[in-house]
Design an enzyme around this catalytic site. Sequence first.
Site, mmCIF file in Angstrom:
data_model
loop_
_atom_site.group_PDB
_atom_site.id
_atom_site.type_symbol
_atom_site.label_atom_id
_atom_site.label_comp_id
_atom_site.label_asym_id
_atom_site.label_seq_id
_atom_site.Cartn_x
_atom_site.Cartn_y
_atom_site.Cartn_z
ATOM 1 N N ASP A 73 0.866 -1.177 0.000
ATOM 2 C CA ASP A 73 0.000 0.000 0.000
ATOM 3 C C ASP A 73 0.904 1.230 0.000
ATOM 4 O O ASP A 73 2.124 1.126 -0.182
ATOM 5 C CB ASP A 73 -0.996 -0.038 1.181
ATOM 6 C CG ASP A 73 -0.321 0.104 2.545
ATOM 7 O OD1 ASP A 73 0.930 0.203 2.604
ATOM 8 O OD2 ASP A 73 -1.038 0.122 3.564
ATOM 9 N N CYS A 116 3.306 -3.217 4.053
ATOM 10 C CA CYS A 116 2.378 -2.151 4.454
ATOM 11 C C CYS A 116 2.998 -1.476 5.678
ATOM 12 O O CYS A 116 4.183 -1.677 5.962
ATOM 13 C CB CYS A 116 0.959 -2.670 4.687
ATOM 14 S SG CYS A 116 0.722 -3.773 6.085
ATOM 15 N N THR A 137 2.578 -1.823 9.005
ATOM 16 C CA THR A 137 3.012 -2.782 10.030
ATOM 17 C C THR A 137 3.386 -4.129 9.443
ATOM 18 O O THR A 137 4.022 -4.948 10.125
ATOM 19 C CB THR A 137 1.875 -3.044 11.038
ATOM 20 O OG1 THR A 137 0.755 -3.564 10.299
ATOM 21 C CG2 THR A 137 1.484 -1.772 11.773
ATOM 22 N N HIS A 149 11.414 -23.958 7.992
ATOM 23 C CA HIS A 149 10.424 -24.825 8.645
ATOM 24 C C HIS A 149 9.001 -24.661 8.110
ATOM 25 O O HIS A 149 8.231 -25.613 8.136
ATOM 26 C CB HIS A 149 10.418 -24.563 10.159
ATOM 27 C CG HIS A 149 11.617 -25.128 10.862
ATOM 28 N ND1 HIS A 149 11.724 -25.191 12.235
ATOM 29 C CD2 HIS A 149 12.783 -25.661 10.376
ATOM 30 C CE1 HIS A 149 12.900 -25.736 12.571
ATOM 31 N NE2 HIS A 149 13.562 -26.009 11.458
ATOM 32 N N HIS A 207 8.823 -31.174 8.637
ATOM 33 C CA HIS A 207 8.236 -29.843 8.417
ATOM 34 C C HIS A 207 7.205 -29.887 7.289
ATOM 35 O O HIS A 207 6.193 -29.192 7.354
ATOM 36 C CB HIS A 207 9.331 -28.818 8.140
ATOM 37 C CG HIS A 207 10.339 -28.751 9.244
ATOM 38 N ND1 HIS A 207 9.996 -28.344 10.515
ATOM 39 C CD2 HIS A 207 11.646 -29.089 9.279
ATOM 40 C CE1 HIS A 207 11.069 -28.424 11.284
ATOM 41 N NE2 HIS A 207 12.078 -28.869 10.564
HETATM 42 C C1 RB5 Z 1 -2.114 2.308 6.629
HETATM 43 O O1 RB5 Z 1 -2.227 3.485 7.377
HETATM 44 C C2 RB5 Z 1 -1.871 1.127 7.553
HETATM 45 O O2 RB5 Z 1 -2.999 0.853 8.299
HETATM 46 C C3 RB5 Z 1 -1.453 -0.093 6.763
HETATM 47 O O3 RB5 Z 1 -0.318 0.223 6.017
HETATM 48 C C4 RB5 Z 1 -1.072 -1.334 7.561
HETATM 49 O O4 RB5 Z 1 -0.197 -1.018 8.580
HETATM 50 C C5 RB5 Z 1 -2.165 -2.201 7.996
HETATM 51 O O5 RB5 Z 1 -1.953 -3.284 8.556
#
Ligand code: RB5
Length: 148
Positions: A12, A68, A70, A101, A136
């Site tokens: 994203d 993304c 996180t 694994h 595994h």
């Molecule tokens: C975008 O602001 C953020 O929510 C997205 O990049 C991600 O971290 C979602 O899991």
Amino acid sequence: MSSKRNLVFGSDHAGLALKGVLKARAEELGFTLVDLGTHDSASTDYPDWAHQVAARVAAGDEWGVLVCGTGIGVCITANRHPGVRAALCGDVFSAKMTRAHNDANVLCLGARVVGEGLALEIFDAFLAAEFEGGRHQRRIDKIDIGAS
Ligand code: RB5
């Protein structure tokens, strides 16, 4: 280095810059890659990209790289696709072990969590590690609901 798979990238807006760094590294290493998007910094929804990448990985012999903010959203989304084993990695040991694994076929990274230097080390470790098979594989065969 394990046998070179084609790499399918997606992110994203939050993952766009780190995705660019990882693509450059993949090219340096000689991988063939495709970037399904996003291609600009406009706010966008991570599932749109994660579904596209996961569908490609589920259909063939490619590996995915999803980024993304996180890494969590893309990872949750990708793992809804049977046959996709997406792993969110924030350290090198996990990147190595999820290949060894779990035979992970999608690497997920959080651009707001790891810096570029660590992300590159994680990426390199993921690409270089070999699946160990044996017990595994038996465990992987039990992952999908109804498979065991
Ligand atoms: C975008 O602001 C953020 O929510 C997205 O990049 C991600 O971290 C979602 O899991």
